[in-house]
Scaffold this motif. Structure first.
Motif, PDB file in Angstrom:
ATOM      1  N   ASP A 242       5.027 -30.282 -17.835  1.00  5.56           N
ATOM      2  CA  ASP A 242       4.174 -29.906 -18.965  1.00  5.56           C
ATOM      3  C   ASP A 242       3.348 -31.065 -19.515  1.00  5.56           C
ATOM      4  OD1 ASP A 242       5.156 -27.424 -18.742  1.00  5.56           O
ATOM      5  OD2 ASP A 242       6.424 -27.468 -20.510  1.00  5.56           O
ATOM      6  N   GLN A 243       3.959 -32.263 -19.548  1.00  3.31           N
ATOM      7  CA  GLN A 243       3.256 -33.365 -20.213  1.00  3.31           C
ATOM      8  C   GLN A 243       1.979 -33.785 -19.474  1.00  3.31           C
ATOM      9  OE1 GLN A 243       6.271 -33.478 -18.917  1.00  3.31           O
ATOM     10  NE2 GLN A 243       6.781 -35.406 -17.942  1.00  3.31           N
ATOM     11  N   ASP A 244       1.829 -33.320 -18.228  1.00  2.14           N
ATOM     12  CA  ASP A 244       0.620 -33.653 -17.463  1.00  2.14           C
ATOM     13  C   ASP A 244      -0.583 -32.810 -17.881  1.00  2.14           C
ATOM     14  OD1 ASP A 244       2.159 -35.400 -16.070  1.00  2.14           O
ATOM     15  OD2 ASP A 244       2.539 -34.038 -14.398  1.00  2.14           O
ATOM     16  N   MET A 245      -0.348 -31.772 -18.672  1.00  2.00           N
ATOM     17  CA  MET A 245      -1.427 -30.832 -18.976  1.00  2.00           C
ATOM     18  C   MET A 245      -2.132 -31.192 -20.276  1.00  2.00           C
ATOM     19  SD  MET A 245       0.040 -27.088 -17.897  1.00  2.00           S
ATOM     20  CE  MET A 245       1.401 -27.034 -19.047  1.00  2.00           C
ATOM     21  N   ASN A 246      -3.449 -31.032 -20.285  1.00  6.11           N
ATOM     22  CA  ASN A 246      -4.181 -31.209 -21.541  1.00  6.11           C
ATOM     23  C   ASN A 246      -5.519 -30.487 -21.490  1.00  6.11           C
ATOM     24  OD1 ASN A 246      -6.185 -33.259 -20.429  1.00  6.11           O
ATOM     25  ND2 ASN A 246      -4.230 -34.300 -20.081  1.00  6.11           N
ATOM     26  N   TYR A 247      -5.965 -30.057 -22.678  1.00  4.84           N
ATOM     27  CA  TYR A 247      -7.311 -29.511 -22.821  1.00  4.84           C
ATOM     28  C   TYR A 247      -8.293 -30.677 -22.934  1.00  4.84           C
ATOM     29  CZ  TYR A 247      -5.068 -25.027 -23.988  1.00  4.84           C
ATOM     30  OH  TYR A 247      -4.330 -23.863 -23.959  1.00  4.84           O
ATOM     31  N   GLY A 248      -9.581 -30.408 -22.770  1.00  2.00           N
ATOM     32  CA  GLY A 248     -10.583 -31.456 -22.957  1.00  2.00           C
ATOM     33  C   GLY A 248     -10.657 -31.894 -24.414  1.00  2.00           C
ATOM     34  N   ASN A 249     -11.276 -33.048 -24.663  1.00  2.00           N
ATOM     35  CA  ASN A 249     -11.389 -33.572 -26.034  1.00  2.00           C
ATOM     36  C   ASN A 249     -12.257 -32.694 -26.926  1.00  2.00           C
ATOM     37  OD1 ASN A 249      -9.767 -35.819 -25.606  1.00  2.00           O
ATOM     38  ND2 ASN A 249     -11.458 -36.966 -24.708  1.00  2.00           N
ATOM     39  N   ASP A 250     -13.102 -31.852 -26.307  1.00  2.00           N
ATOM     40  CA  ASP A 250     -13.998 -31.002 -27.111  1.00  2.00           C
ATOM     41  C   ASP A 250     -13.431 -29.595 -27.315  1.00  2.00           C
ATOM     42  OD1 ASP A 250     -14.236 -30.203 -24.477  1.00  2.00           O
ATOM     43  OD2 ASP A 250     -16.430 -30.260 -24.415  1.00  2.00           O
ATOM     44  N   TYR A 251     -12.154 -29.413 -26.985  1.00  2.00           N
ATOM     45  CA  TYR A 251     -11.492 -28.120 -27.136  1.00  2.00           C
ATOM     46  C   TYR A 251     -11.382 -27.754 -28.619  1.00  2.00           C
ATOM     47  CZ  TYR A 251      -7.635 -24.723 -26.908  1.00  2.00           C
ATOM     48  OH  TYR A 251      -6.848 -23.605 -27.024  1.00  2.00           O
ATOM     49  N   LYS A 252     -11.819 -26.548 -28.980  1.00  2.00           N
ATOM     50  CA  LYS A 252     -11.749 -26.128 -30.383  1.00  2.00           C
ATOM     51  C   LYS A 252     -11.958 -24.622 -30.478  1.00  2.00           C
ATOM     52  CE  LYS A 252     -16.677 -27.241 -31.067  1.00  2.00           C
ATOM     53  NZ  LYS A 252     -16.923 -27.769 -29.721  1.00  2.00           N
ATOM     54  N   TYR A 253     -11.576 -24.066 -31.608  1.00  2.00           N
ATOM     55  CA  TYR A 253     -11.835 -22.650 -31.885  1.00  2.00           C
ATOM     56  C   TYR A 253     -13.344 -22.431 -31.969  1.00  2.00           C
ATOM     57  CZ  TYR A 253     -12.106 -18.248 -34.467  1.00  2.00           C
ATOM     58  OH  TYR A 253     -12.406 -16.970 -34.859  1.00  2.00           O
ATOM     59  N   ILE A 254     -13.826 -21.355 -31.368  1.00  2.00           N
ATOM     60  CA  ILE A 254     -15.261 -21.031 -31.398  1.00  2.00           C
ATOM     61  C   ILE A 254     -15.461 -19.789 -32.272  1.00  2.00           C
ATOM     62  CG2 ILE A 254     -17.275 -20.374 -30.010  1.00  2.00           C
ATOM     63  CD1 ILE A 254     -16.319 -23.224 -29.515  1.00  2.00           C
ATOM     64  N   PRO A 255     -16.269 -19.913 -33.340  1.00  2.00           N
ATOM     65  CA  PRO A 255     -16.402 -18.818 -34.316  1.00  2.00           C
ATOM     66  C   PRO A 255     -17.399 -17.736 -33.904  1.00  2.00           C
ATOM     67  CG  PRO A 255     -17.658 -20.698 -35.060  1.00  2.00           C
ATOM     68  CD  PRO A 255     -17.021 -21.100 -33.759  1.00  2.00           C
ATOM     69  N   VAL A 256     -17.122 -17.039 -32.789  1.00  2.00           N
ATOM     70  CA  VAL A 256     -17.923 -15.863 -32.424  1.00  2.00           C
ATOM     71  C   VAL A 256     -16.964 -14.706 -32.169  1.00  2.00           C
ATOM     72  CG1 VAL A 256     -19.920 -17.069 -31.448  1.00  2.00           C
ATOM     73  CG2 VAL A 256     -17.956 -16.567 -29.974  1.00  2.00           C
ATOM     74  N   THR A 257     -17.414 -13.501 -32.475  1.00  2.00           N
ATOM     75  CA  THR A 257     -16.547 -12.351 -32.235  1.00  2.00           C
ATOM     76  C   THR A 257     -17.391 -11.111 -31.968  1.00  2.00           C
ATOM     77  OG1 THR A 257     -14.552 -11.239 -33.003  1.00  2.00           O
ATOM     78  CG2 THR A 257     -16.286 -11.618 -34.658  1.00  2.00           C
ATOM     79  N   SER A 258     -16.723  -9.981 -31.753  1.00  2.00           N
ATOM     80  CA  SER A 258     -17.413  -8.716 -31.496  1.00  2.00           C
ATOM     81  C   SER A 258     -16.603  -7.580 -32.095  1.00  2.00           C
ATOM     82  CB  SER A 258     -17.548  -8.496 -29.978  1.00  2.00           C
ATOM     83  OG  SER A 258     -16.277  -8.166 -29.431  1.00  2.00           O
ATOM     84  N   VAL A 259     -17.211  -6.394 -32.133  1.00  2.00           N
ATOM     85  CA  VAL A 259     -16.499  -5.222 -32.661  1.00  2.00           C
ATOM     86  C   VAL A 259     -15.298  -4.874 -31.781  1.00  2.00           C
ATOM     87  CG1 VAL A 259     -18.454  -4.170 -33.848  1.00  2.00           C
ATOM     88  CG2 VAL A 259     -18.061  -3.637 -31.445  1.00  2.00           C
ATOM     89  N   GLY A 260     -15.336  -5.306 -30.525  1.00  5.00           N
ATOM     90  CA  GLY A 260     -14.243  -4.980 -29.606  1.00  5.00           C
ATOM     91  C   GLY A 260     -13.057  -5.905 -29.712  1.00  5.00           C
TER      92      GLY A 260
END
Length: 285
Positions: free
Chosen positions: A2-20
């Motif tokens: 597990d410790q080998d895994m990481n997201y990129g430094n720019d990983y973040k919540y993105i504020p877009v959504t849809s009715v679905g």
């Protein structure tokens, strides 16, 4: 591991959504499509064994929602594997959290592995491409590669898919080099990923309302339009009866048949943007 895994430094919540968003559609008894904000993931069930796999892994910060969705439909059962159509941020957004939680393998095409093991970044999203507000805001989308370490494996070269006995994977590049679509011959079920979509993903109004309309792959992240067209031709030739795409509502029957014919016939007008940094005349042949 597990410790080998990481997201990129720019990983973040993105504020877009849809009715679905938050909606699950049972497309078939063996296929559930679930929407997280603006992207679809699939739960594919083996009706004989009740085992299931997850196809794609949602938006950043969506792991809890994905886990609770699988528990809603499958109780304590956990997926046997995660199959990726490709590695863009909105298809791998929760993957590290899910791998840590479930301790299961991830499978992707050989050409996609460098983008999933921290070795290669995808080209920057094209904010200048012809399209609406989503294209303009694509500069905020995470672009650095995630690193799944040795938790990601290559899909078998014979076209089979681990834990999906009736499906074959089909290489459908254009949107990314190692993009794949998944096809079940016996009932002509297609999981298309972003090879084509059923919503114009660049336009915020269409994304918000999920206005159904066949379109090519999302423009702001597609870099090879010649390959993208060839991939759509390949998928249309399979004559799918039902298709789940990465963005937009599932499509089936005559509407799908006619829409795919129309997309192939008018790919330049429907899919290829009139301008953008990944568009050039050679790709319009």
């Amino acid at each position: 591991m597990d410790q080998d895994m990481n997201y990129g430094n720019d990983y973040k919540y993105i504020p877009v959504t849809s009715v679905g968003s938050g909606m699950g559609i049972e497309v078939l008894p063996s296929l559930l499509c679930y929407t997280i904000q603006v992207v679809n993931m699939c739960l594919v069930r083996n009706l004989e064994t009740n085992d299931f796999v997850l196809v794609d892994a949602g938006m950043p910060k969506s792991a809890d929602e994905i886990i609770s969705t699988t528990e809603k439909y499958f109780g304590d059962n956990q997926p046997s594997a995660i199959i990726l159509t490709h590695g863009h941020f909105d298809h791998v957004g929760a993957i590290i959290d899910l791998v840590k939680h479930w301790k299961i393998p991830v499978y992707a095409h050989e050409l996609e592995i460098p983008y999933l093991t921290g070795k290669k970044s995808y080209p920057e999203p094209d904010t200048t491409v012809e399209g609406g507000m989503v294209a303009k805001m694509s500069f905020i989308f995470p672009n650095e590669p995630i690193n799944l370490g040795d938790n990601v494996r290559q899909l078998p070269s014979d076209g089979t898919i681990p834990h999906m006995p009736d499906f074959k994977w089909i290489h459908t590049p254009g949107h990314t080099p190692g993009h794949v679509s998944l096809f079940r011959e016996k009932d002509r079920t297609l999981i298309a990923g972003d090879a084509f979509t059923t919503v114009k993903q660049e336009y915020l109004y269409n994304v918000l309302t999920q206005k159904q309309e066949i379109s090519g792959p999302p423009r702001y992240l597609t870099t090879d339009w010649k390959a993208a067209k060839e991939s759509v031709i390949k998928l249309q030739a399979l004559k799918p009866a039902v298709a789940v795409t990465g963005h937009g509502l599932p499509m089936s029957g005559e509407l799908l048949t006619k829409s795919l014919q129309k997309l192939v016939k008018n790919f330049e007008q429907i899919a290829i943007p009139e301008y953008g940094k990944y568009v050039n005349p050679k790709n319009n042949n």
